[in-house]
Design a protein around this motif. Structure first.
Motif, PDB file in Angstrom:
ATOM      1  N   ILE A  77       0.833  -1.194   0.000  1.00 16.11           N
ATOM      2  CA  ILE A  77       0.000   0.000   0.000  1.00 16.11           C
ATOM      3  C   ILE A  77       0.871   1.248   0.000  1.00 16.11           C
ATOM      4  CG2 ILE A  77      -1.719   1.335   1.272  1.00 16.11           C
ATOM      5  CD1 ILE A  77      -2.875  -1.166   0.078  1.00 16.11           C
ATOM      6  N   VAL A  78       0.599   2.163  -0.914  1.00 16.18           N
ATOM      7  CA  VAL A  78       1.300   3.433  -1.014  1.00 16.18           C
ATOM      8  C   VAL A  78       0.524   4.492  -0.220  1.00 16.18           C
ATOM      9  CG1 VAL A  78       1.784   5.315  -2.635  1.00 16.18           C
ATOM     10  CG2 VAL A  78       2.453   2.966  -3.194  1.00 16.18           C
ATOM     11  N   GLY A  79       1.253   5.323   0.536  1.00 18.80           N
ATOM     12  CA  GLY A  79       0.590   6.382   1.297  1.00 18.80           C
ATOM     13  C   GLY A  79       1.507   6.980   2.335  1.00 18.80           C
ATOM     14  N   TYR A  80       0.922   7.619   3.333  1.00 17.54           N
ATOM     15  CA  TYR A  80       1.686   8.300   4.373  1.00 17.54           C
ATOM     16  C   TYR A  80       1.838   7.428   5.614  1.00 17.54           C
ATOM     17  CZ  TYR A  80       0.978  12.499   1.540  1.00 17.54           C
ATOM     18  OH  TYR A  80       0.975  13.421   0.521  1.00 17.54           O
ATOM     19  N   GLY A  81       2.797   7.832   6.462  1.00 18.32           N
ATOM     20  CA  GLY A  81       3.121   7.044   7.641  1.00 18.32           C
ATOM     21  C   GLY A  81       2.745   7.672   8.952  1.00 18.32           C
ATOM     22  N   SER A  82       1.973   8.766   8.933  1.00 17.82           N
ATOM     23  CA  SER A  82       1.535   9.388  10.178  1.00 17.82           C
ATOM     24  C   SER A  82       0.221  10.105   9.968  1.00 17.82           C
ATOM     25  CB  SER A  82       2.582  10.383  10.702  1.00 17.82           C
ATOM     26  OG  SER A  82       2.555  11.578   9.941  1.00 17.82           O
ATOM     27  N   GLY A  83      -0.523  10.280  11.075  1.00 15.20           N
ATOM     28  CA  GLY A  83      -1.775  11.006  10.991  1.00 15.20           C
ATOM     29  C   GLY A  83      -1.581  12.438  10.561  1.00 15.20           C
ATOM     30  N   GLY A 318       6.613  12.704  -7.442  1.00 15.67           N
ATOM     31  CA  GLY A 318       7.890  12.591  -6.747  1.00 15.67           C
ATOM     32  C   GLY A 318       8.231  13.749  -5.838  1.00 15.67           C
ATOM     33  N   THR A 319       7.301  14.665  -5.613  1.00 11.00           N
ATOM     34  CA  THR A 319       7.611  15.839  -4.794  1.00 11.00           C
ATOM     35  C   THR A 319       7.263  15.649  -3.318  1.00 11.00           C
ATOM     36  OG1 THR A 319       5.446  16.837  -5.260  1.00 11.00           O
ATOM     37  CG2 THR A 319       7.265  17.379  -6.755  1.00 11.00           C
ATOM     38  N   ILE A 320       6.414  14.671  -3.009  1.00 14.02           N
ATOM     39  CA  ILE A 320       5.968  14.468  -1.633  1.00 14.02           C
ATOM     40  C   ILE A 320       6.447  13.117  -1.139  1.00 14.02           C
ATOM     41  CG2 ILE A 320       3.973  14.340  -0.095  1.00 14.02           C
ATOM     42  CD1 ILE A 320       4.372  17.080  -1.305  1.00 14.02           C
ATOM     43  N   ALA A 321       7.057  13.101   0.042  1.00 11.87           N
ATOM     44  CA  ALA A 321       7.555  11.859   0.613  1.00 11.87           C
ATOM     45  C   ALA A 321       6.462  11.157   1.402  1.00 11.87           C
ATOM     46  CB  ALA A 321       8.752  12.134   1.522  1.00 11.87           C
ATOM     47  N   GLY A 322       6.343   9.851   1.211  1.00 10.30           N
ATOM     48  CA  GLY A 322       5.383   9.045   1.931  1.00 10.30           C
ATOM     49  C   GLY A 322       6.049   8.201   2.996  1.00 10.30           C
ATOM     50  N   LYS A 323       5.529   6.993   3.200  1.00 11.82           N
ATOM     51  CA  LYS A 323       6.099   6.091   4.191  1.00 11.82           C
ATOM     52  C   LYS A 323       7.567   5.817   3.890  1.00 11.82           C
ATOM     53  CE  LYS A 323       2.690   3.191   3.441  1.00 11.82           C
ATOM     54  NZ  LYS A 323       1.841   1.980   3.446  1.00 11.82           N
ATOM     55  N   ASN A 324       8.365   5.742   4.960  1.00 12.12           N
ATOM     56  CA  ASN A 324       9.804   5.470   4.832  1.00 12.12           C
ATOM     57  C   ASN A 324      10.505   6.489   3.928  1.00 12.12           C
ATOM     58  OD1 ASN A 324       9.641   3.002   6.419  1.00 12.12           O
ATOM     59  ND2 ASN A 324       8.663   2.086   4.624  1.00 12.12           N
TER      60      ASN A 324
END
Length: 373
Positions: A77-83, A318-324
């Motif tokens: 799953i691609v996405g963010y790692g924090s609320g 590629g401008t926004i960093a997600g998980k890890n």
């Protein structure tokens, strides 16, 4: 045919016997207050080592760890790692429940029984995914939670983002020892309205979004798709896929024809279209299948919905960093959103999306994982 409050998402993972309590994101990374409520992270596990993490912000799927051909678990799953990231960073609808209406409504308006309902214009002149404060951007209530099940609920008041009727929605996630992640949606309304709920999980079966999904092989059980205009609103036509880059009736690499000289690919900057499924609304019939040859992971999709939106990650840049701290590049993930067709409230020939008081909205989606060695 009207689909009246349960959506079931089933994920089955074979060949995984690992148990790793350290797998997943820390719940401390999700403790964040927003709009007077607390965003939380919930981790479901089963006896086979399958792990799925969810948050009540948007009732989202945050991570899902599935085995590759060597039995190694990896987050698909691609996405963010924090609320905090989900609230403050660029919204790509990662993993969220979409409502009240998944996909686009043309000219940001529709009519019911002669009454016009204007909606927020959040996609040019059109309305997308329920508006900026749709179901994806709300903190859902947590009715119950255990190691195997979480139930989220939400009350959408009359005229929220322009939609008539007070709608009560309940979403139940359950992880079973049969390696199934079941998502059940229940919804009712006190006034005639439109509903088209879907899940907006982004998948990369190879490496969680580190590289492109263009070498994934995809099959879609669909002989027709719905062409769109310049605003990605369906024209109303059901076009044959035969002889076009939209023909996935035999497994084909996603990237093989994505740069073809085709007006629809140019309009969508790649694939961002609704396919008309051949499944006759039967959730026992395969609707789609994606295989990553390198990892061996397989994703199958089943649904009782008439369509599926295949989106190839054309707006990831590629401008926004997600998980890890992974920066998700152009076409670094894909979505298969089971649905009624976009702009159905304004297309009399499209399947009906109107829901009346006394109805129970019902939709079924099944995401099934396997491994090819």
């Amino acid at each position: 045919m009207k689909y009246l409050g349960i959506m079931t998402l089933v994920i089955m993972v074979f060949g995984c016997a690992q148990k790793d309590a350290t797998v997943g994101i820390s719940s401390e990374d999700f403790a964040f207050d927003y709009d007077g409520k607390t965003i939380e992270l919930f981790t479901l596990k089963n006896d086979n080592g399958l792990v799925c993490q969810l948050t009540n912000f948007g009732a989202r799927v945050v991570s899902l760890y599935a085995p590759d051909k060597n039995g190694e678990l990896g987050d698909v799953i691609v996405g963010y790692g924090s609320g905090k990231d989900f609230v403050e960073k660029k919204e790509n609808f990662y993993g969220a429940v979409i409502g009240r209406y998944g996909n686009r409504i043309g000219n940001a308006s529709f009519s019911i029984d002669g009454v016009e309902y204007p909606l927020e214009k959040n996609d040019g002149d059109n309305h997308l995914h329920g508006g900026t404060n749709g179901f994806h951007h709300q903190v859902w209530d947590v009715e119950s939670a255990s190691d195997s099940e979480v139930v989220f609920s939400l009350v959408s008041p009359d005229m929220e983002t322009g939609y008539p009727g007070t709608v009560n929605v309940k979403v139940k996630y359950q992880l079973t020892d049969a390696n199934e992640l079941k998502i059940e949606y229940f919804a009712t309304t006190d006034k005639k309205t439109v509903l088209n709920l879907t899940n907006h999980s982004y998948f990369n079966l190879k490496d969680g979004g580190r590289t492109s999904i263009n070498d994934h092989l995809m099959y879609l059980n669909a002989d027709y798709y719905t062409p769109v205009d310049g605003g990605l609103i369906p024209t109303g036509e059901l076009a044959s896929v035969a002889g076009t880059p939209f023909d996935f009736t035999t497994p084909t690499a996603i990237g093989d024809r994505v740069e073809a000289d085709d007006v629809q690919l140019k309009v969508g900057n790649g694939y961002d279209h609704n396919w008309v499924l051949n499944t006759n609304n039967d959730a026992a019939v395969l609707a789609a299948k994606v295989v990553d040859p390198e990892s061996g992971r397989v994703l199958e999709v089943y649904t009782n919905e008439p369509g599926v939106q295949f989106y190839g990650g054309n707006f990831l840049d590629g401008t926004i960093a997600g998980k890890n701290d992974i920066k998700y590049d152009f076409r670094g993930a894909f979505c298969l959103e089971t649905q009624h067709f976009p702009d159905s409230p304004n297309k009399a020939d499209f399947p009906d999306v109107f829901v009346n008081p006394g109805d129970e909205y019902h939709s079924v989606c099944i995401y099934k994982f396997d491994v090819e060695k």
